[in-house]
Design a protein around this motif. Structure first.
Motif, PDB file in Angstrom:
ATOM      1  N   ILE A  10       0.740  -1.346   0.084  1.00  0.00           N
ATOM      2  CA  ILE A  10      -0.088   0.127   0.108  1.00  0.00           C
ATOM      3  C   ILE A  10       0.963   1.096  -0.034  1.00  0.00           C
ATOM      4  O   ILE A  10       1.864   1.277   0.844  1.00  0.00           O
ATOM      5  N   ILE A  11       0.617   2.180  -0.856  1.00  0.00           N
ATOM      6  CA  ILE A  11       1.278   3.347  -1.151  1.00  0.00           C
ATOM      7  C   ILE A  11       0.338   4.803  -0.511  1.00  0.00           C
ATOM      8  O   ILE A  11      -0.772   4.772  -1.401  1.00  0.00           O
ATOM      9  N   LEU A  12       0.602   5.230   0.546  1.00  0.00           N
ATOM     10  CA  LEU A  12      -0.137   6.452   0.932  1.00  0.00           C
ATOM     11  C   LEU A  12       0.570   7.756   0.803  1.00  0.00           C
ATOM     12  O   LEU A  12       1.732   7.745   1.362  1.00  0.00           O
ATOM     13  N   CYS A  13      -0.036   8.549  -0.089  1.00  0.00           N
ATOM     14  CA  CYS A  13       0.726  10.035  -0.221  1.00  0.00           C
ATOM     15  C   CYS A  13       0.463  10.910   0.862  1.00  0.00           C
ATOM     16  O   CYS A  13      -1.005  11.119   1.251  1.00  0.00           O
ATOM     17  N   LEU A  14       1.398  11.510   1.620  1.00  0.00           N
ATOM     18  CA  LEU A  14       1.217  12.304   2.703  1.00  0.00           C
ATOM     19  C   LEU A  14       1.429  13.844   2.290  1.00  0.00           C
ATOM     20  O   LEU A  14       0.400  14.772   3.106  1.00  0.00           O
ATOM     21  N   HIS A  15       2.040  14.044   1.240  1.00  0.00           N
ATOM     22  CA  HIS A  15       2.072  15.634   0.742  1.00  0.00           C
ATOM     23  C   HIS A  15       2.591  15.605  -0.380  1.00  0.00           C
ATOM     24  O   HIS A  15       3.565  14.751  -0.958  1.00  0.00           O
ATOM     25  N   PRO A  49       7.275  15.137  -6.512  1.00  0.00           N
ATOM     26  CA  PRO A  49       7.698  15.618  -5.162  1.00  0.00           C
ATOM     27  C   PRO A  49       6.759  15.512  -4.166  1.00  0.00           C
ATOM     28  O   PRO A  49       5.555  16.136  -4.009  1.00  0.00           O
ATOM     29  N   ALA A  50       6.957  14.120  -3.411  1.00  0.00           N
ATOM     30  CA  ALA A  50       5.930  13.780  -2.268  1.00  0.00           C
ATOM     31  C   ALA A  50       6.719  13.150  -1.284  1.00  0.00           C
ATOM     32  O   ALA A  50       8.012  12.641  -1.344  1.00  0.00           O
ATOM     33  N   TYR A  51       5.920  13.186  -0.154  1.00  0.00           N
ATOM     34  CA  TYR A  51       6.283  12.140   0.904  1.00  0.00           C
ATOM     35  C   TYR A  51       5.266  11.411   1.102  1.00  0.00           C
ATOM     36  O   TYR A  51       4.075  11.712   0.973  1.00  0.00           O
ATOM     37  N   PHE A  52       5.482  10.068   1.014  1.00  0.00           N
ATOM     38  CA  PHE A  52       4.784   9.106   1.043  1.00  0.00           C
ATOM     39  C   PHE A  52       5.085   7.906   2.143  1.00  0.00           C
ATOM     40  O   PHE A  52       6.427   7.554   2.504  1.00  0.00           O
TER      41      PHE A  52
END
Length: 64
Positions: A10-15, A49-52
């Motif tokens: 599972i990949i969840l994008c935080l920002h 450009p993400a934190y995940f």
């Protein structure tokens, strides 16, 4: 490329945003969105450009 990816995952994008490519499709994850990577999905490329957070099966011994 997400190396050593153990499936299912599972990949969840935080920002920010994350562009995911597989051999069959492309998906853009934005903040708060998640995706399940199944065992049948081939190579997954992730760019952006993400934190995940990546959740995948494995041994959690020693983790509190």
């Amino acid at each position: 490329m997400i190396s050593e990816l153990r499936k299912p995952a599972i990949i969840l994008c935080l920002h920010g945003y994350l562009r995911l490519h597989s051999s069959e499709q492309e998906l853009i994850l934005t903040k708060g969105k998640a995706v399940i990577i199944t065992a049948r999905d081939a190579v997954i490329l992730a760019k952006g450009p993400a934190y995940f957070v990546l959740a995948q099966p494995g041994d959690a011994s020693g983790v509190f």
